[in-house]
Enzyme design. Structure first.
Site, mmCIF file in Angstrom:
data_model
loop_
_atom_site.group_PDB
_atom_site.id
_atom_site.type_symbol
_atom_site.label_atom_id
_atom_site.label_comp_id
_atom_site.label_asym_id
_atom_site.label_seq_id
_atom_site.Cartn_x
_atom_site.Cartn_y
_atom_site.Cartn_z
ATOM 1 C CG HIS A 118 6.673 -5.329 1.745
ATOM 2 N ND1 HIS A 118 7.640 -4.349 2.089
ATOM 3 C CD2 HIS A 118 5.454 -4.427 1.557
ATOM 4 C CE1 HIS A 118 7.315 -3.178 2.187
ATOM 5 N NE2 HIS A 118 5.632 -3.146 1.735
ATOM 6 C CB SER B 179 9.305 -5.049 4.780
ATOM 7 O OG SER B 179 9.599 -5.550 3.454
ATOM 8 C CG ASP C 297 5.262 0.390 2.065
ATOM 9 O OD1 ASP C 297 4.873 1.661 1.761
ATOM 10 O OD2 ASP C 297 4.807 -0.500 1.678
#
Lengths: 279, 258
Positions: B85, B58, B188
């Site tokens: 992401h 991310s 995540d």
């Protein structure tokens, strides 16, 4: 926990999953046996939580004996939430490149296959109305989920989603403001009923039903991603049968015909926008 | 096609290199299983065999992926799938950005694409899962596996979600997959990496100390207790060794008449 335990457990899960799909088909004639396993695994795990079922066999027992449980399960199996004018470039290409060709026909039939809760249906209807084609168009909006069809017919969406819809509408070449087409009421917006004056809503399964009319454009976006290759081929064969020669097929931006056995029946019209044209 | 006899020495070389790398990292306690008692030998991270690698990143992830890609040789054959992401509402330039520095193929995932050597990147606003051609039988080889995209609800506020990819890769590959969690500022990947571990797969996490954002690596370490925690350099050497190990394994199997 050893790896083999986990593995065997999941092997059982897949067996139960296939048995559940077979049971739903035998009992209710809803056929999900050709759906992609990857998404089914996720969705059915969520359904197990919802039903408080410790295994898919338990869930199967429940669904076989309780018809009330079926619609709840169908939501997990079928509902796809879409957005209006998702991938604006796609709708811009439809507006600029496809509709002028379709405008040469005296009357138009458009099939929105797997319309779910109707976001793409209203996008298409607005496009047609703004291009002066809605009056001579007939739109067939089909889905396997009756509840989704009812929502599509109602045309009511949460207000907090509309800002995104409006931005996409503008990016897709919208001629006015999206608010020209809806009325806000409390926390929802209701789309103008005139947009669905030429829309027929119908229960139709790409897995078990046939083609039902001759069409000039089939819009089926982000539906085939949930199908395995066999079912995807079946659906594309239906589209091919339904489309007039030189009719258009519009898919989702990450779907393509390349892997289909019917690829040879179509030319690529707009590669990046995933718009194909029947030969 | 590389000759079989090449692999023995290559493997040995890579392995000793790996041990060097690990040895040099000893002070930083970069291995999760690093001994708490001083003097115990460091356990090298396992080498599989695996058929694919999945990566998740991310905040800061583009830089981390760039570093990994530029460190992999053109001969690297293990298929890799990455979730980074990125904004959901605009086309991603990741493939172009990463491809410029890579010696292997880099492309964006498309539904039903076969899993091939190279790096596949999840597109904006779609989850990427893996699926098997035959319809869900386990222990597939990479040649039977394809990508399956989904529009299902956001997971961890993300679409694509690392957890979705990792969980699905465990379901398809069982123990024959390696999951790697890189830098990021959310959780995540933690559950997904745990799933890979549960299925007997290999798990690695970028050292939180090196990561531009340490939260995601820390969450993954806490959740999955990975076999390997290392800076990017160590991770690069490890996956090169995984690739060499798998090549040896595959050709060994062929020799035995598969």
């Amino acid at each position: 926990m050893s790896s083999s335990d986990g593995h065997n457990g999941e092997g059982t899960f897949d067996i139960e999953l296939k048995l559940l799909l077979e049971a739903i088909f035998q009992r209710y004639h809803c056929d999900f046996r050709g759906y992609a396993m990857s998404s089914l695994r996720r969705r059915l795990r969520q359904a197990m939580d919802r039903f408080g079922a410790s295994s898919l066999s338990v869930l199967q027992d429940r669904v076989l004996r309780d018809a009330q449980a079926l619609p709840i399960l169908l939501d997990y199996l079928t509902i796809q939430v879409s957005e209006m004018f998702r991938d604006p470039a796609h709708f811009l290409a439809l507006r600029r490149d496809v509709l002028p060709i379709l405008a040469t026909y005296p009357s138009l039939k458009i099939w929105i296959a797997g319309c779910s809760t109707g976001e793409e249906l209203y996008s298409m209807a607005i496009l047609l109305e703004e291009e002066g084609l809605l009056d001579r168009a007939m739109i067939y909006a089909t889905d396997v989920n009756d509840e989704a069809l009812r929502k599509a017919e109602a045309g009511v969406y949460a207000l907090d989603r509309v800002a995104g819809f409006s931005a996409s509408y503008a990016a897709a070449g919208g001629k006015g403001s999206l608010s020209d087409w809806y009325t806000a009421a409390y926390n929802d917006v209701v789309f103008d009923r005139r947009l669905r004056r030429n829309v027929v809503f119908s229960d139709h399964s790409l897995a078990t039903d046939g083609d039902f009319t001759e069409t000039h454009l089939v819009l089926c976006r982000n539906v085939l991603i949930y199908f395995d290759r066999g079912l995807q081929d079946r659906a594309i064969a239906l589209f091919e049968q339904s489309l007039v020669p030189r009719g258009f097929l519009a898919l989702g931006s990450k779907e393509n015909l390349r892997v289909s056995s019917h690829a040879a029946a179509f030319d690529t019209f707009a590669m990046h926008e995933r718009i194909y044209r029947k030969r | 096609m590389r000759a079989i006899c090449e692999h023995g020495p290559l493997l040995q070389m890579l392995f000793s290199w790996l041990l060097d790398v690990l040895g040099s990292m000893n002070n930083e306690r970069t291995m999760n299983h690093a001994p708490s008692t001083p003097g115990l030998p460091l356990t090298p991270p396992p080498l599989g065999p695996v058929d694919a690698i999945v990566l998740g990143a991310s905040a800061g992830g583009v830089g981390a992926l760039l570093a990994i890609l530029s460190g992999l040789p053109a001969s690297f054959l293990l298929p890799m799938v990455a979730v980074v992401h990125i904004p959901r509402d605009k086309p991603s330039l990741l493939v172009e950005a990463l491809g410029a520095y890579a010696h292997i193929a880099v492309c964006e995932a498309c539904d039903k694409d076969r899993l091939l050597p190279g790096l596949v990147i999840a597109p904006p606003d779609y989850h990427v899962l893996l699926d098997v051609d035959s319809g869900g039988l386990h222990l597939a080889g990479a040649q039977d596996v394809h990508l399956a995209l989904s529009n299902d609800a956001l997971v961890n506020y993300s679409r694509p979600s690392i957890d979705v990819l990792f969980q699905s890769s465990a379901e398809v590959f069982g123990s024959r997959v390696a999951g790697i969690v890189l830098t990021g500022a959310n959780d995540d990947g933690a559950l997904g990496l745990w799933a890979i571990k549960e299925y007997g797969g290999l798990c690695a996490v970028q050292s939180p100390d090196e990561a531009s954002a340490r939260r995601m690596p820390e969450a993954a370490i806490a959740s999955a207790q990975p076999q390997f925690v290392a800076p990017l350099n160590g991770i690069i050497q490890w996956i090169i060794a995984l690739d060499a190990h798998r090549a040896g394994d595959t050709e060994g199997t062929v020799l035995h008449g598969r």
